[in-house]
Design a protein around this motif. Structure first.
Motif: not given
Length: 695
Positions: A584-588
C-alpha cells in the motif's frame, strides 16, 4: 429431469411428493438403481423370511421384485396418498399379499422390535437436508424402535456428506455396527448412472451397545470390509470414492489440456492422504503415436513441489515430453510408507486403469514412468505447530540431482516449500582429508539419518533469493572505493534464514536486521537450518509493518537496502507474496523514507492476478521513480529492484556497463570472502542481472 426437487424444502415436503407422483403417473421411479443393481447386497443383509418395513417406498418396482423372488413379509409405507393408492391398485391381482400404507415414517403405528429389517431407498436423502435434519433423526429413531435385536437398517443413498454424517453419527451413538458398501458402476452410458456412486448403508442393532464403534467400508457388494476407527475416517473414504467416480465419469469423454482434473486417494486403514492423481491430456491435434495412449508417471518423493509437477504449466510440459494421449501424474504424500516402485505400481494398477482415455484398446499395455527408476527419498526430522501458521514439518529429501536438501513446509499449504537449504556432510566441510578416507557406500537415507549433516550456507536454493543478492551490486558492494563502507539491510521475512545467513557470511561489511512475525519460525531456523544471529545479524520478533512504522517514527536509522520476502497467508487473493498491506502507498512511502540516498527497495512479488499485479506496480512506481524487474524462470515470482534515482536512458533488455562492472566487483567480493573453498557461494551475479527489465 424437471420433476426432481429443486430445494431441500421440496425434498422433505409431503405436498411436493403428492404432486410429484400425480405428475409422474404410472411410470416407476427407480431412485438410485433398480432391483438388478441392488439385489446382491440386499440379499446379503435381508433374509427372505424377515419382516421388512420399506420406508418411503414411492412407486418403485423394488418391493414388487423382492416379493416376486420370495419376500412375502413386506410392509410398504409412504407419505403420499396418491402413490399408496396407485401401488395398491397395481398389485391387487398379481400380488395380493403386497400391501401399501399411507404412513409418516417419523410416526409409525408399529410395535417395538416388530421388524427384522428396514429398507430405505432414497428416503433418508429426501429428509436429511441441512435445514430438516431433525426430520431425518426422527425417522431414524423410529426405525431403531421398530427393529428387533440383530435387525438391520439397509439404506440406499448417495451419501452426501451432511446426510451420511447424520446417519452414521446417530447409529454410532446408539452403539450399532455401521457398514457402507460403495456399489461399482457397470453402465458406461452417461444417462444410465448418477455422477455420484450409490452406497448402501447397513446398520445393525445390538442387544448391548458396542463400546467401540464398528465402522466399515466395502467396495462393491462382496468387497472385503476395511475397518475404520473414527467417523471422520469413514467419511473421508466416502468422499474419496465419490471423487473417483465423478472423475472417472468425466474422463469417459476427452478432457482438454487445461482441465487439471485431480483426485486424492487415502490410505484404506488410516484414511490419511496417500496419493494425489492429476490427469493431463495432450492438446487436440497433438501428434501422438497410436501406441502411446496412456501412461502413469510416478513423481519421486520430495519432488512433488517442483515446478514441473506442481504447476499446470509444468505438467503440460511433462505430458508433451512424455508424448502420451493421457498422462496420470501421481504424487506420494508425507507420513506414508512406500516399499518400492513395484509395490506402488501394484497398488495403483487396479485404480488408474479406470482413468484411461476413451476408446483405448482393452489389451493396451500401460507403462509406469518415473525419474531414475526409484521412488525418491524423504525423511521427516521435526514436526510442530505454530499458532500463526499451523502445523509444520521439517524434512530431508533427496533431490533429482542426487543432493540432499532440508525443507520447511507448512502443512496448510503442503504443495509449497516455505524454506529450503542444501545439506552437506559435516566432515566434508571440516576435513577434506577425512572425507577422502570415508567409504562412499552410504546411501542417502543412511547419510541423512546420521548427525553429520550441516546446512551449506553458501548455497541459495531459492532462485529469487539469488536475484535479491545480485541486486545488491547496485550498491557498489565490492568496489575498491567502497572497501570499508558499511552496508545496512532490513529484511522482512526470515523463513529458514538462508538469505540473511548468506548475506552475513559472504557480503563484506554488512549488518542485517531481520523482522519475523512467528517466533516458532525463528526457533526452527536456529535448530534445523543453521541460522546463527550475532552482532551483525539480528532478529526482531514482531509485525513487519509495525516495525517499519516504528523505525520511521524513531528517525535517525537509515538502510542501504530494504527487502520484503514475506508470504501471504490469505490464499483467496491472487498474490501469494507479499501480503497486500505491504504494497500500500503509505507503507511504500515509509520504506522510501528509511532508505539512504543510494538505497534500494527489493521486493519478492508473486502475483498470478494480472490486474492486481498492474495495480501493485502502479503504486510502487508512484513512490520509486525507477523499477527494474527480473522474472524467475518457471515460477510466478519476480524480483522488483526499486531505486530513488531517475530512470537511466538505456536499453531495457540489457544491463548498463556500470552495472555490469558492479556485478563483477560483487562476484569478486563473494569469492574472496573468508570461507572454506568448498563452501564458496555458487552464484553468478552477472548472469542473474542480465535479464533485468525496466518497468
Amino acid at each position: 429431469m424437471s420433476l426432481l426437487p429443486r430445494t431441500a424444502e421440496e425434498f422433505s415436503s409431503a405436498e411436493y411428493w403428492e404432486k410429484f407422483f400425480k405428475k409422474r403417473g404410472e411410470r416407476a421411479f427407480e431412485w438410485y438403481g433398480d432391483y438388478n443393481k441392488l439385489c446382491g447386497v440386499l440379499h446379503k443383509y435381508i433374509k427372505v423370511q424377515d419382516k421388512v418395513l420399506v420406508v418411503g417406498c414411492g412407486n418403485s418396482e423394488l418391493s414388487e421384485q423382492l416379493y416376486d423372488v420370495g419376500y412375502k413379509h413386506l410392509t410398504n409405507i409412504d407419505i403420499s396418498e396418491t402413490v399408496v393408492n396407485h401401488m395398491n391398485q397395481r398389485n391387487a391381482e398379481r400380488r395380493p399379499g403386497l400391501t401399501f400404507y399411507q404412513v409418516d415414517a417419523t410416526k409409525t403405528p408399529y410395535e417395538d422390535a416388530s421388524y427384522q429389517a428396514a429398507l430405505d431407498k432414497g428416503t433418508l436423502d429426501a429428509m436429511a437436508s441441512e435445514e430438516e435434519g431433525a426430520l431425518a433423526r426422527n425417522m431414524l429413531t423410529e426405525v431403531g424402535r421398530v427393529l428387533s435385536v440383530g435387525g438391520r437398517y439397509v439404506c440406499v443413498t448417495l451419501a452426501q456428506e451432511s446426510v451420511i454424517k447424520l446417519a452414521v453419527e446417530h447409529f454410532v451413538q446408539l452403539g450399532w455396527a455401521v457398514r457402507l458398501h460403495c456399489l461399482q458402476e457397470e453402465s458406461k452410458r452417461e444417462e444410465d448412472s448418477f455422477a455420484l456412486p450409490v452406497f448402501v448403508l447397513v446398520c445393525t442393532k445390538f442387544r448391548q451397545p458396542m463400546p467401540t464403534p464398528i465402522l466399515e467400508m466395502c467396495l462393491g457388494e462382496d468387497g472385503a470390509p476395511v475397518r475404520h476407527t473414527q467417523v471422520s475416517q469413514l467419511l473421508s473414504a466416502v468422499r474419496e470414492h465419490q471423487a473417483y467416480s465423478v472423475l472417472r465419469k468425466r474422463l469417459r469423454t476427452n478432457t482438454d489440456a487445461s482441465s487439471n482434473l485431480s483426485l486424492t486417494l487415502c490410505h484404506a486403514k488410516t484414511g490419511l492422504p496417500r496419493y494425489t492423481l492429476t490427469i493431463q491430456d495432450c492438446p487436440p491435434g497433438a501428434k501422438v503415436p497410436r501406441v502411446n495412449q496412456f501412461a502413469i508417471f510416478i513423481v519421486p518423493q520430495g519432488s512433488e513441489t517442483a515446478w514441473l509437477y506442481s504447476s499446470s504449466e509444468g505438467r503440460r510440459q511433462l505430458a508433451a515430453s512424455a508424448n502420451f494421449r493421457r498422462l496420470v501424474i501421481v504424487s506420494m504424500h508425507r507420513n506414508q510408507e512406500y516399499t518400492d516402485m513395484q509395490a506402488v505400481q501394484s497398488e495403483l494398477s487396479p485404480v488408474v486403469m479406470d482413468l484411461a482415455p476413451p476408446g483405448m484398446p482393452a489389451n493396451q499395455q500401460v507403462p509406469f514412468l518415473s525419474v531414475g527408476g526409484d521412488l525418491g527419498w524423504r525423511e521427516e526430522v521435526n514436526r510442530g505447530v505454530s499458532q500463526l501458521s499451523g502445523e509444520y514439518c521439517v524434512e530431508n529429501v533427496k533431490g533429482e540431482d542426487g543432493e540432499l536438501y532440508r525443507r520447511l513446509v507448512f502443512l496448510s499449504n503442503a504443495a509449497l516449500v516455505q524454506s529450503e537449504s542444501r545439506l552437506v556432510l559435516l566432515n566434508m566441510v571440516t576435513s577434506q582429508k577425512k572425507r577422502n578416507k570415508r567409504k562412499a557406500k552410504a546411501s542417502a537415507a543412511q547419510a541423512a539419518s546420521s548427525t553429520t549433516l550441516s546446512v551449506d550456507s553458501g548455497f541459495l536454493c531459492c532462485a529469487h533469493h539469488e536475484v535479491m543478492v545480485a541486486c545488491l551490486a547496485m550498491l557498489g558492494v565490492g568496489m575498491p572505493q567502497n572497501k570499508d563502507l558499511p552496508v545496512s539491510v532490513l529484511l522482512v521475512g526470515l523463513g529458514g534464514g538462508g538469505l540473511p545467513q548468506f548475506l552475513r557470511d559472504f557480503m563484506p561489511n554488512m549488518t542485517i536486521e531481520v523482522v519475523e512475525l512467528d517466533p516458532v519460525v525463528l526457533e526452527v531456523a536456529k535448530q534445523w537450518f543453521g541460522f546463527q544471529p550475532d552482532d551483525h545479524l539480528t532478529v526482531t520478533l514482531g509485525d513487519g509493518l509495525e516495525r517499519i512504522c516504528a523505525l520511521e517514527k524513531e528517525g535517525g536509522h537509515l538502510f542501504d537496502a530494504i527487502m520484503f520476502d514475506v508470504d501471504n497467508k490469505d490464499r483467496t487473493l491472487g498474490m501469494s507474496c507479499p501480503p497486500a498491506a505491504f504494497v500500500e502507498t503509505p507503507i511504500l512511502q515509509k520504506v522510501r523514507n528509511l532508505l539512504t540516498p543510494r538505497g534500494l527497495f527489493i521486493l519478492n512479488l508473486a502475483c498470478r492476478d494480472l490486474a492486481l499485479r498492474k495495480s501493485v506496480l502502479e503504486r510502487v512506481s508512484g513512490v520509486f521513480p525507477t523499477i527494474l524487474s527480473r522474472k524467475i524462470e518457471e515460477e510466478i515470482n519476480e524480483v522488483l529492484l526499486c531505486t530513488c534515482g531517475e530512470k537511466e536512458a538505456s536499453d531495457a533488455d540489457h544491463i548498463s556497463p556500470s552495472l555490469s562492472q558492479a556485478a563483477k566487483n560483487l562476484q569478486s567480493a563473494l569469492y574472496s570472502s573468508r570461507t572454506e573453498p568448498n563452501r564458496r557461494p555458487n552464484i553468478d551475479i552477472a548472469e542473474l542481472l542480465k535479464d533485468l527489465k525496466v518497468v
